[in-house]
Design a protein around this motif. Sequence first.
Motif, PDB file in Angstrom:
ATOM      1  N   GLY A  73       0.810  -1.218   0.000  1.00 41.49           N
ATOM      2  CA  GLY A  73       0.000   0.000   0.000  1.00 41.49           C
ATOM      3  C   GLY A  73       0.840   1.262   0.000  1.00 41.49           C
ATOM      4  O   GLY A  73       0.570   2.194  -0.757  1.00 41.49           O
ATOM      5  N   VAL A  74       1.879   1.314   0.840  1.00 41.47           N
ATOM      6  CA  VAL A  74       2.766   2.481   0.873  1.00 41.47           C
ATOM      7  C   VAL A  74       3.500   2.625  -0.458  1.00 41.47           C
ATOM      8  O   VAL A  74       3.608   3.718  -1.026  1.00 41.47           O
ATOM      9  CB  VAL A  74       3.770   2.365   2.038  1.00 41.47           C
ATOM     10  CG1 VAL A  74       4.834   3.455   1.937  1.00 41.47           C
ATOM     11  CG2 VAL A  74       3.036   2.471   3.373  1.00 41.47           C
ATOM     12  N   GLY A  75       3.997   1.518  -0.987  1.00 41.52           N
ATOM     13  CA  GLY A  75       4.679   1.572  -2.267  1.00 41.52           C
ATOM     14  C   GLY A  75       3.786   2.067  -3.383  1.00 41.52           C
ATOM     15  O   GLY A  75       4.208   2.873  -4.226  1.00 41.52           O
ATOM     16  N   ALA A  76       2.557   1.609  -3.396  1.00 42.46           N
ATOM     17  CA  ALA A  76       1.618   2.038  -4.436  1.00 42.46           C
ATOM     18  C   ALA A  76       1.298   3.517  -4.321  1.00 42.46           C
ATOM     19  O   ALA A  76       1.082   4.199  -5.329  1.00 42.46           O
ATOM     20  CB  ALA A  76       0.340   1.206  -4.356  1.00 42.46           C
ATOM     21  N   PHE A  77       1.256   4.037  -3.092  1.00 45.55           N
ATOM     22  CA  PHE A  77       1.024   5.478  -2.924  1.00 45.55           C
ATOM     23  C   PHE A  77       2.145   6.281  -3.575  1.00 45.55           C
ATOM     24  O   PHE A  77       1.896   7.272  -4.265  1.00 45.55           O
ATOM     25  CB  PHE A  77       0.911   5.838  -1.441  1.00 45.55           C
ATOM     26  CG  PHE A  77       0.876   7.326  -1.202  1.00 45.55           C
ATOM     27  CD1 PHE A  77      -0.276   8.048  -1.421  1.00 45.55           C
ATOM     28  CD2 PHE A  77       2.017   8.000  -0.773  1.00 45.55           C
ATOM     29  CE1 PHE A  77      -0.309   9.427  -1.214  1.00 45.55           C
ATOM     30  CE2 PHE A  77       1.991   9.376  -0.565  1.00 45.55           C
ATOM     31  CZ  PHE A  77       0.828  10.086  -0.788  1.00 45.55           C
ATOM     32  N   PHE A  78       3.384   5.852  -3.363  1.00 42.86           N
ATOM     33  CA  PHE A  78       4.507   6.563  -3.978  1.00 42.86           C
ATOM     34  C   PHE A  78       4.470   6.433  -5.499  1.00 42.86           C
ATOM     35  O   PHE A  78       4.831   7.372  -6.222  1.00 42.86           O
ATOM     36  CB  PHE A  78       5.829   6.050  -3.410  1.00 42.86           C
ATOM     37  CG  PHE A  78       6.194   6.672  -2.097  1.00 42.86           C
ATOM     38  CD1 PHE A  78       6.981   7.815  -2.055  1.00 42.86           C
ATOM     39  CD2 PHE A  78       5.738   6.140  -0.902  1.00 42.86           C
ATOM     40  CE1 PHE A  78       7.309   8.406  -0.839  1.00 42.86           C
ATOM     41  CE2 PHE A  78       6.061   6.720   0.317  1.00 42.86           C
ATOM     42  CZ  PHE A  78       6.844   7.867   0.348  1.00 42.86           C
ATOM     43  N   ALA A  79       4.031   5.293  -5.991  1.00 49.26           N
ATOM     44  CA  ALA A  79       3.858   5.138  -7.435  1.00 49.26           C
ATOM     45  C   ALA A  79       2.806   6.098  -7.952  1.00 49.26           C
ATOM     46  O   ALA A  79       2.958   6.718  -9.008  1.00 49.26           O
ATOM     47  CB  ALA A  79       3.468   3.695  -7.761  1.00 49.26           C
ATOM     48  N   PHE A  80       1.740   6.222  -7.205  1.00 48.05           N
ATOM     49  CA  PHE A  80       0.632   7.113  -7.543  1.00 48.05           C
ATOM     50  C   PHE A  80       1.103   8.560  -7.701  1.00 48.05           C
ATOM     51  O   PHE A  80       0.694   9.265  -8.625  1.00 48.05           O
ATOM     52  CB  PHE A  80      -0.413   6.992  -6.425  1.00 48.05           C
ATOM     53  CG  PHE A  80      -1.496   8.025  -6.426  1.00 48.05           C
ATOM     54  CD1 PHE A  80      -2.584   7.911  -7.263  1.00 48.05           C
ATOM     55  CD2 PHE A  80      -1.434   9.107  -5.570  1.00 48.05           C
ATOM     56  CE1 PHE A  80      -3.592   8.862  -7.256  1.00 48.05           C
ATOM     57  CE2 PHE A  80      -2.425  10.068  -5.557  1.00 48.05           C
ATOM     58  CZ  PHE A  80      -3.511   9.937  -6.410  1.00 48.05           C
ATOM     59  N   VAL A  81       2.005   8.993  -6.836  1.00 48.53           N
ATOM     60  CA  VAL A  81       2.504  10.366  -6.878  1.00 48.53           C
ATOM     61  C   VAL A  81       3.587  10.531  -7.938  1.00 48.53           C
ATOM     62  O   VAL A  81       3.606  11.511  -8.696  1.00 48.53           O
ATOM     63  CB  VAL A  81       3.051  10.781  -5.496  1.00 48.53           C
ATOM     64  CG1 VAL A  81       3.727  12.143  -5.571  1.00 48.53           C
ATOM     65  CG2 VAL A  81       1.930  10.783  -4.459  1.00 48.53           C
ATOM     66  N   ALA A  82       4.490   9.558  -8.014  1.00 49.34           N
ATOM     67  CA  ALA A  82       5.684   9.711  -8.853  1.00 49.34           C
ATOM     68  C   ALA A  82       5.370   9.689 -10.337  1.00 49.34           C
ATOM     69  O   ALA A  82       5.968  10.444 -11.118  1.00 49.34           O
ATOM     70  CB  ALA A  82       6.689   8.609  -8.523  1.00 49.34           C
TER      71      ALA A  82
END
Length: 434
Positions: A73-82
Amino acid sequence: MNVQVGQATAPGPSAHKEARSASASTGVLVMYVVGFFMMYIAVMTPVVSTLAVKVSTLTDDAHRVGALSVVTGVGAFFAFVANPIAGALSDRTTSRFGMRKPWLLVGVVGGVLGLVIIAFAGAIWQVVVGWALAQTAFNAAQAAFQAVLPDQVDEARRAKVSGWVGTGQNVSALVGIGIATVLAGAGINTAWMIIIPAALGLIGVVLFSLVLRDRVLDKASAEPFHLGRFFAGFWVSPRKFPDFGWAWLGRFLMLFGFASYNNYQLYYLQDRFGFDTATALSWQLRLMVLQAILLTVSAALGGWLSDRLRRRKVFVVIATVLAGAALAVFALAGHPSLLYVASGLFGLGFGAYMAVDLALVTDVLPNRETEAAKNMGVFNIANALPQSLAPAIAPALLAIGAGGGDANYTSLFLIGAVIIVIGAVSTMFIRGAR
């Protein structure tokens, strides 16, 4: 890497025409597919199996699902922003090496560094940090990779190239799982299950960068980037561009349903059928082989037919329904042999879907000449956001009927199947493509 920063001004059409490269040769397109494929070996192997294996070594069975949900979930959030930010910066990059190439190289190096952190992590928080870095960097590279499609591939070949890229994305996990299966069977350290795919990803992106004749944007033609305005205006209005909005929703729902299974398939095999780690990885490999074969055939045939018939939507709808049916079979399977049926349906569905969906969104992409990477980044939120939301919701769904043994996975997968089918319906509202 040079990026224009300041108040936004729109470059004229002639400037963008000068910045655009000629249509890429067949050899470059082959390396494009190969580079994307090898990068996705590095990305998808942790998603499908090795993150789950790593988390299992750092926690107990009672807490591993929750820990994996936090990591993904945390990794996907960073993907979402990046992804969209990197896409917007790529559209404005004035490096003499090109607009996309610097982001490809920096992204893959950062992604590999994140995977190395995971490989040698001694605590869950270190896995979280490593996966956040990997997702951020790899999504920056992915934004540049996907912008190459409208940059360098003419419309008549987009579905075909999109099909092979989609095939590579999905078959990539097969290579990673094969490596993990061999290493697990030999009792070799889990770290190598992560490091070897990471090295392959680095090699693939570097090789593609060497042959890419990238667009070079003149500094005077670059639209300046202002972070505040970017966030304030980071919105592709579904009222102004409804076709793009429906395409975005269809991808979001499809990937949400898929993420409900994809993140937990290793634990599903272990919990429902009592497999140990080596056996579960071996079953993953078998299922992925079948899925890869059917996916490749389906993608090639779907992309060819779509280009020939000049139709996109019907292929997307059929593919989505097949994927939903596959998830339903996974949900209800009481014997491992039924998993072959589910994987076969997934292969047929995802092959046809990935062959056409990227070409479909490229056909309806707003402001293609000036904001291709940025708007593809917006579209890629539909890839990243489900991977963040699904892990957040999954533990609650897995808890439903937990006393009944298999009922938890049944609930999770059936809800995912319904969501996927709703995605097929949304595609029918697209008017700007057939």
